[in-house]
Design a protein around this motif. Structure first.
Motif, mmCIF file in Angstrom:
data_model
loop_
_atom_site.group_PDB
_atom_site.id
_atom_site.type_symbol
_atom_site.label_atom_id
_atom_site.label_comp_id
_atom_site.label_asym_id
_atom_site.label_seq_id
_atom_site.Cartn_x
_atom_site.Cartn_y
_atom_site.Cartn_z
ATOM 1 N N GLU A 101 -18.329 -3.102 56.867
ATOM 2 C CA GLU A 101 -18.778 -3.601 58.173
ATOM 3 C C GLU A 101 -17.909 -4.762 58.638
ATOM 4 O OE1 GLU A 101 -22.878 -4.563 58.348
ATOM 5 O OE2 GLU A 101 -23.565 -2.507 58.121
ATOM 6 N N ALA A 102 -17.617 -5.670 57.736
ATOM 7 C CA ALA A 102 -16.791 -6.819 58.099
ATOM 8 C C ALA A 102 -15.384 -6.388 58.485
ATOM 9 C CB ALA A 102 -16.740 -7.808 56.933
ATOM 10 N N THR A 103 -14.839 -5.402 57.795
ATOM 11 C CA THR A 103 -13.495 -4.921 58.122
ATOM 12 C C THR A 103 -13.454 -4.356 59.538
ATOM 13 O OG1 THR A 103 -13.018 -4.426 55.802
ATOM 14 C CG2 THR A 103 -11.684 -3.302 57.456
ATOM 15 N N ARG A 104 -14.437 -3.535 59.887
ATOM 16 C CA ARG A 104 -14.480 -2.993 61.250
ATOM 17 C C ARG A 104 -14.628 -4.111 62.276
ATOM 18 N NH1 ARG A 104 -17.272 1.338 58.439
ATOM 19 N NH2 ARG A 104 -19.243 0.204 58.611
ATOM 20 N N PHE A 105 -15.480 -5.076 61.965
ATOM 21 C CA PHE A 105 -15.696 -6.223 62.864
ATOM 22 C C PHE A 105 -14.385 -6.960 63.111
ATOM 23 C CE2 PHE A 105 -16.593 -10.695 63.590
ATOM 24 C CZ PHE A 105 -17.679 -10.699 64.455
ATOM 25 N N ILE A 106 -13.653 -7.217 62.051
ATOM 26 C CA ILE A 106 -12.406 -7.979 62.169
ATOM 27 C C ILE A 106 -11.339 -7.189 62.915
ATOM 28 C CG2 ILE A 106 -10.509 -9.004 60.840
ATOM 29 C CD1 ILE A 106 -12.680 -9.537 58.626
ATOM 30 N N LYS A 107 -11.171 -5.927 62.547
ATOM 31 C CA LYS A 107 -10.088 -5.134 63.146
ATOM 32 C C LYS A 107 -10.335 -4.856 64.626
ATOM 33 C CE LYS A 107 -6.949 -4.119 61.263
ATOM 34 N NZ LYS A 107 -5.714 -4.884 60.975
ATOM 35 N N GLU A 108 -11.596 -4.803 65.043
ATOM 36 C CA GLU A 108 -11.901 -4.635 66.474
ATOM 37 C C GLU A 108 -11.473 -5.849 67.271
ATOM 38 O OE1 GLU A 108 -16.051 -3.877 66.685
ATOM 39 O OE2 GLU A 108 -15.905 -1.840 65.841
ATOM 40 N N ARG A 109 -11.568 -7.025 66.684
ATOM 41 C CA ARG A 109 -11.296 -8.271 67.399
ATOM 42 C C ARG A 109 -9.886 -8.794 67.171
ATOM 43 N NH1 ARG A 109 -16.255 -7.324 66.271
ATOM 44 N NH2 ARG A 109 -17.976 -8.040 67.593
ATOM 45 N N TYR A 110 -9.371 -8.570 65.986
ATOM 46 C CA TYR A 110 -8.034 -9.066 65.634
ATOM 47 C C TYR A 110 -7.250 -7.949 64.941
ATOM 48 C CZ TYR A 110 -10.116 -13.608 66.609
ATOM 49 O OH TYR A 110 -10.745 -14.671 67.219
ATOM 50 N N PRO A 111 -6.818 -6.967 65.700
ATOM 51 C CA PRO A 111 -6.162 -5.798 65.087
ATOM 52 C C PRO A 111 -4.894 -6.135 64.321
ATOM 53 C CG PRO A 111 -5.938 -5.771 67.490
ATOM 54 C CD PRO A 111 -6.930 -6.831 67.165
ATOM 55 N N ASP A 112 -4.244 -7.239 64.658
ATOM 56 C CA ASP A 112 -2.998 -7.596 63.979
ATOM 57 C C ASP A 112 -3.215 -8.445 62.727
ATOM 58 O OD1 ASP A 112 -1.475 -6.253 65.886
ATOM 59 O OD2 ASP A 112 -1.372 -8.010 67.190
ATOM 60 N N LEU A 113 -4.431 -8.903 62.506
ATOM 61 C CA LEU A 113 -4.734 -9.670 61.299
ATOM 62 C C LEU A 113 -4.864 -8.703 60.127
ATOM 63 C CD1 LEU A 113 -5.505 -12.422 59.992
ATOM 64 C CD2 LEU A 113 -7.890 -11.898 60.575
ATOM 65 N N LEU A 114 -4.066 -8.901 59.093
ATOM 66 C CA LEU A 114 -4.106 -8.014 57.933
ATOM 67 C C LEU A 114 -5.386 -8.248 57.144
ATOM 68 C CD1 LEU A 114 -0.448 -8.204 56.556
ATOM 69 C CD2 LEU A 114 -1.544 -6.227 57.622
ATOM 70 N N VAL A 115 -6.138 -7.180 56.937
ATOM 71 C CA VAL A 115 -7.340 -7.245 56.113
ATOM 72 C C VAL A 115 -7.008 -6.640 54.752
ATOM 73 C CG1 VAL A 115 -9.693 -6.428 55.792
ATOM 74 C CG2 VAL A 115 -8.924 -7.154 58.055
ATOM 75 N N ILE A 116 -7.087 -7.472 53.727
ATOM 76 C CA ILE A 116 -6.879 -7.033 52.353
ATOM 77 C C ILE A 116 -8.259 -6.948 51.713
ATOM 78 C CG2 ILE A 116 -5.738 -7.538 50.166
ATOM 79 C CD1 ILE A 116 -3.852 -9.413 51.777
ATOM 80 N N ALA A 117 -8.643 -5.767 51.283
ATOM 81 C CA ALA A 117 -9.979 -5.564 50.731
ATOM 82 C C ALA A 117 -9.945 -5.671 49.215
ATOM 83 C CB ALA A 117 -10.515 -4.192 51.143
#
Length: 331
Positions: A101-117
């Motif tokens: 859920e947090a990954t989707r939240f972040i990528k919707e708002r900051y698509p260029d911010l790299l999310v490392i899970a």
């Protein structure tokens, strides 16, 4: 030739000259900032043993993301604290799990911010171990079942990639984990999703505050059967080599401060990017000493991060990331 012809101090005579000849430095581009997310609303709770580090519910995460991105930090390492736990760590691989859920939240708002899970089960299991528990048929003793764990870790990685994670970072230290995750990602079409492997992860006392943060302390025993003995150096190369052969794209050394020799050794022996994980107790010790006025926090952190770069780290995971980015900007 020797003194007085050779005078090494000549290159230290001014700040500008020292800057010109400086061999190593970190920049904001090297920094990865860990974030802890949890279910609920209105939650921004400071972790008692990690001053300045918080648990965030999604509705409070926006303010932290805005600040992080505004400082120029380009990558975050995402940890989830679930509502429920069970023996299999089911919430680690559910589509509606907190990391997903947090990954989707972040990528919707900051698509260029790299999310490392972070890909592990310890936060999600009721026993707090990084793999499944198996009871030995003759002794009844609880053991970590390596191969059964791989299936669940692979499911977790795929669910994180489907949610939009840019990089999978498996921290479980099961044998064969990179192969299992790489195979599962490729089968689901995530051929271009890199694996940042926790290749060299020691059974360290420096993790204490993190276990407070992630609510992940083992409920029995310890993790010494799957994390490495801090006394071993050659073993680090065997572990890293296994991950390289299995398809890792980046290699983490964790912890960092007491293991700079290992960072250098991994850097010298492999041609993949090396990541230093500046772990929770390394952070908390600095914060505690600074709060007591015993050290200059900025000077200590700058020296430490520079030391990681000198040792060979290409990237640094650190809870100091926001402060370090501010200092780089002159704030």
């Amino acid at each position: 030739m020797s003194f007085p012809i050779v005078r090494n101090r000549r290159l230290r005579t001014s700040g500008a000259l020292r800057n010109l000849v400086r061999e190593h430095a970190y920049t904001v581009n090297d920094l990865i900032y860990p974030l802890f997310v949890t279910h609920g609303t209105g939650i921004k709770e400071e972790i008692p043993s990690m001053p300045g580090v918080y648990h965030y519910s999604l509705d409070r995460l926006q303010e932290e993301l805005e600040e992080t991105v505004g400082l120029g930090i380009q990558a975050i390492l995402l940890f989830g604290v679930p509502e429920t736990k069970d023996a299999q760590g089911t919430s680690a691989f559910e589509d509606q799990g907190i990391v997903q859920e947090a990954t989707r939240f972040i990528k919707e708002r900051y698509p260029d911010l790299l999310v490392i899970a972070d890909t592990c089960l310890c936060q999600f299991t009721d026993h707090g171990h990084c793999g499944m528990i198996h009871h030995h048929p003759s002794t009844g003793r609880a053991e970590i079942d390596n191969d059964t764990s791989l299936e669940l870790l692979a499911r977790t990685a795929v669910s994180q990639a489907k949610a939009g994670a840019d990089i999978i970072a498996p921290s479980n230290m099961m044998d064969g984990y990179v192969h299992a995750i790489r195979t599962a990602l490729d089968e689901e079409g995530f051929h271009h999703t890199p694996i940042m492997a926790y290749s060299v992860k020691y059974a360290s006392a420096f993790y204490g505050p993190f276990r407070d943060a992630a609510h992940s302390a083992p409920q029995f025993g310890d993790r010494k059967t799957y994390q490495m003995d801090p006394a071993n150096a050659r073993e680090a190369l065997r572990e890293a080599d296994s991950d390289v052969v299995e398809g890792a794209d980046m290699l983490i050394v964790k912890p960092a401060l007491a293991y700079m020799d290992i960072i250098r050794s991994v850097k010298d022996n492999f041609d993949l990017p090396v990541v230093a994980y500046n772990v929770s107790a390394e952070y908390s010790m600095v914060k505690a000493a600074a709060a007591n006025g015993w050290i200059d926090e900025k000077a200590i952190v700058t020296e430490t991060l520079t030391g990681f770069k000198r040792a060979g780290a290409d990237m640094i995971i650190t809870y100091h990331a926001k402060d370090a980015a501010r200092w780089q900007k002159g704030e």
